[in-house]
Design a protein around this motif. Structure first.
Motif, short mmCIF file in Angstrom:
data_model
loop_
_atom_site.label_atom_id
_atom_site.label_comp_id
_atom_site.label_asym_id
_atom_site.label_seq_id
_atom_site.Cartn_x
_atom_site.Cartn_y
_atom_site.Cartn_z
N THR A 89 6.21 3.30 0.89
CA THR A 89 5.60 2.02 0.59
C THR A 89 5.82 1.06 1.76
O THR A 89 6.68 1.28 2.62
CB THR A 89 6.19 1.40 -0.68
OG1 THR A 89 7.58 1.10 -0.45
CG2 THR A 89 6.09 2.37 -1.85
N ASP A 90 5.07 -0.01 1.77
CA ASP A 90 5.17 -0.99 2.85
C ASP A 90 6.55 -1.64 2.92
O ASP A 90 6.97 -2.10 3.99
CB ASP A 90 4.10 -2.09 2.68
CG ASP A 90 2.69 -1.56 2.96
OD1 ASP A 90 2.58 -0.49 3.59
OD2 ASP A 90 1.72 -2.21 2.54
N ASP A 91 7.26 -1.68 1.79
CA ASP A 91 8.58 -2.30 1.78
C ASP A 91 9.71 -1.32 2.05
O ASP A 91 10.89 -1.62 1.84
CB ASP A 91 8.83 -3.04 0.47
CG ASP A 91 8.75 -2.12 -0.75
OD1 ASP A 91 8.49 -0.91 -0.57
OD2 ASP A 91 8.92 -2.61 -1.88
N GLY A 92 9.37 -0.10 2.52
CA GLY A 92 10.38 0.84 2.96
C GLY A 92 10.87 1.84 1.94
O GLY A 92 11.76 2.64 2.23
N LEU A 93 10.30 1.85 0.74
CA LEU A 93 10.71 2.81 -0.27
C LEU A 93 10.17 4.20 0.08
O LEU A 93 9.02 4.34 0.48
CB LEU A 93 10.17 2.39 -1.64
CG LEU A 93 10.54 3.26 -2.84
CD1 LEU A 93 12.04 3.21 -3.09
CD2 LEU A 93 9.77 2.81 -4.08
N VAL A 94 11.03 5.21 -0.07
CA VAL A 94 10.64 6.60 0.19
C VAL A 94 10.86 7.39 -1.09
O VAL A 94 11.98 7.47 -1.60
CB VAL A 94 11.46 7.21 1.34
CG1 VAL A 94 11.06 8.68 1.55
CG2 VAL A 94 11.28 6.42 2.61
N MET A 109 0.84 -1.20 0.00
CA MET A 109 0.00 0.00 0.00
C MET A 109 0.88 1.25 0.00
O MET A 109 1.86 1.34 0.74
CB MET A 109 -0.91 0.01 1.23
CG MET A 109 -1.77 1.24 1.39
SD MET A 109 -3.12 1.36 0.19
CE MET A 109 -4.24 0.16 0.89
N LEU A 110 0.53 2.21 -0.82
CA LEU A 110 1.22 3.49 -0.86
C LEU A 110 0.66 4.41 0.23
O LEU A 110 -0.55 4.42 0.48
CB LEU A 110 1.03 4.16 -2.21
CG LEU A 110 1.58 3.42 -3.43
CD1 LEU A 110 1.08 4.07 -4.71
CD2 LEU A 110 3.10 3.41 -3.41
N SER A 114 7.66 17.19 12.05
CA SER A 114 7.38 15.75 12.03
C SER A 114 7.62 15.13 10.66
O SER A 114 7.87 13.92 10.55
CB SER A 114 5.94 15.48 12.47
OG SER A 114 5.02 16.22 11.69
N LEU A 115 7.58 15.93 9.60
CA LEU A 115 7.84 15.40 8.26
C LEU A 115 9.30 14.96 8.10
O LEU A 115 9.61 14.14 7.23
CB LEU A 115 7.50 16.44 7.19
CG LEU A 115 6.13 16.30 6.52
CD1 LEU A 115 5.86 17.49 5.61
CD2 LEU A 115 6.03 14.99 5.74
N ARG A 116 10.20 15.49 8.94
CA ARG A 116 11.60 15.08 8.85
C ARG A 116 11.80 13.63 9.26
O ARG A 116 12.81 13.02 8.91
CB ARG A 116 12.48 16.00 9.70
CG ARG A 116 12.56 17.42 9.19
CD ARG A 116 13.71 18.18 9.85
NE ARG A 116 13.72 19.57 9.41
CZ ARG A 116 13.12 20.56 10.04
NH1 ARG A 116 12.44 20.30 11.16
NH2 ARG A 116 13.17 21.79 9.58
N ALA A 117 10.86 13.10 10.00
CA ALA A 117 10.95 11.68 10.36
C ALA A 117 10.70 10.79 9.15
O ALA A 117 11.08 9.61 9.15
CB ALA A 117 9.94 11.36 11.46
N VAL A 118 10.07 11.36 8.11
CA VAL A 118 9.78 10.61 6.89
C VAL A 118 10.88 10.82 5.86
O VAL A 118 11.32 9.88 5.20
CB VAL A 118 8.41 11.03 6.31
CG1 VAL A 118 8.06 10.17 5.11
CG2 VAL A 118 7.33 10.96 7.37
N HIS A 119 11.29 12.08 5.71
CA HIS A 119 12.37 12.43 4.76
C HIS A 119 13.20 13.54 5.40
O HIS A 119 12.65 14.46 6.02
CB HIS A 119 11.77 12.92 3.44
CG HIS A 119 12.77 13.12 2.36
ND1 HIS A 119 13.53 14.27 2.26
CD2 HIS A 119 13.16 12.33 1.33
CE1 HIS A 119 14.33 14.18 1.21
NE2 HIS A 119 14.14 13.00 0.63
#
Length: 224
Positions: free
Chosen positions: A58-63, A1-2, A43-48
């Motif tokens: 993605t569920d497999d860790g792709l950013v 899932m995206l 908080s967005l820095r935790a993602v990128h």
């Protein structure tokens, strides 16, 4: 899932729109801008690491980051021949051009105008205000507004060649171009004097997938 990490009133609205056009399932994590600075929350820095939107995970860790790169990746993986011209065609060259023009050329003076408009309207000591406003007004008159006008005239003329930016068919280039054209209408002087661009906006806003993306993404300030 995206998962789309979606910042209000931002370029991530384009990602939601493409996902709706593709019919792909996705989740949304909503973020709100700081009302004073209009910046994305930390908080967005935790993602990128750059802490900006859009970001897709993605569920497999792709950013995935950068709206143009996200759109191109989604088209490559899920388009199945839709929303991009066939390779090697004249339309494919136009498609690539407009995918890069949107951020590489069109958005720069629009962003500068936003910054200088805020300088003119911001609170500051009375003895500084005339100087700051004079500098802002001169920068807009000498460089920013002429560049916006030049870009809008160019886009208007190009839409005289075909209904959509890359040719006769709607593509992801139109999704990518939506943000600068909407920004131009909101703060760059785009109006009925350029009927082709206004008709383009009417066409994209009428698309069912665009409307579904608005429903899922929430209020979109560029349309107000």
């Amino acid at each position: 899932m995206l998962t789309v990490h979606h910042l209000n009133n931002s370029r991530s609205q384009r990602v939601l729109w493409l996902l709706e056009e593709l019919g792909l399932p996705y989740d949304i994590v909503h973020y709100q801008r700081d009302p004073q600075t209009m910046l994305a929350p930390a908080s967005l820095r935790a993602v990128h690491p750059l802490g900006k939107s859009p970001v897709v995970t993605t569920d497999d860790g792709l950013v995935l980051a950068e709206s143009g790169a996200i759109l191109e990746t989604l088209i490559e993986r899920h388009g199945q021949g839709r929303f991009a011209p066939a390779p090697g065609t004249p339309e494919a060259l136009r498609y690539r051009y407009w995918m890069h023009f949107a951020e590489g050329t069109a958005m720069s003076p629009l962003l500068l105008k936003l910054v200088f408009d805020r300088i003119e309207g911001s609170r500051m000591p009375f003895f500084v205000k005339p100087i700051a406003r004079t500098i802002a007004a001169k920068a807009k008159a000498a460089f920013i507004v002429p560049n916006i006008e030049s870009h809008l005239s160019f886009m208007e003329a190009e839409l005289g060649k075909s209904e959509w930016f890359a040719g006769g068919e709607f593509t992801a280039a139109d999704i990518q171009m939506s943000f600068p054209v909407e920004a131009a209408q909101a703060r760059g002087g785009l109006d009925a004097k350029r009927p082709r661009l206004m008709a383009y906006l009417a066409r994209i806003h009428a698309r069912p997938a665009y409307q579904r993306a608005l429903e899922r993404g929430g209020p979109y300030g560029l349309l107000s």
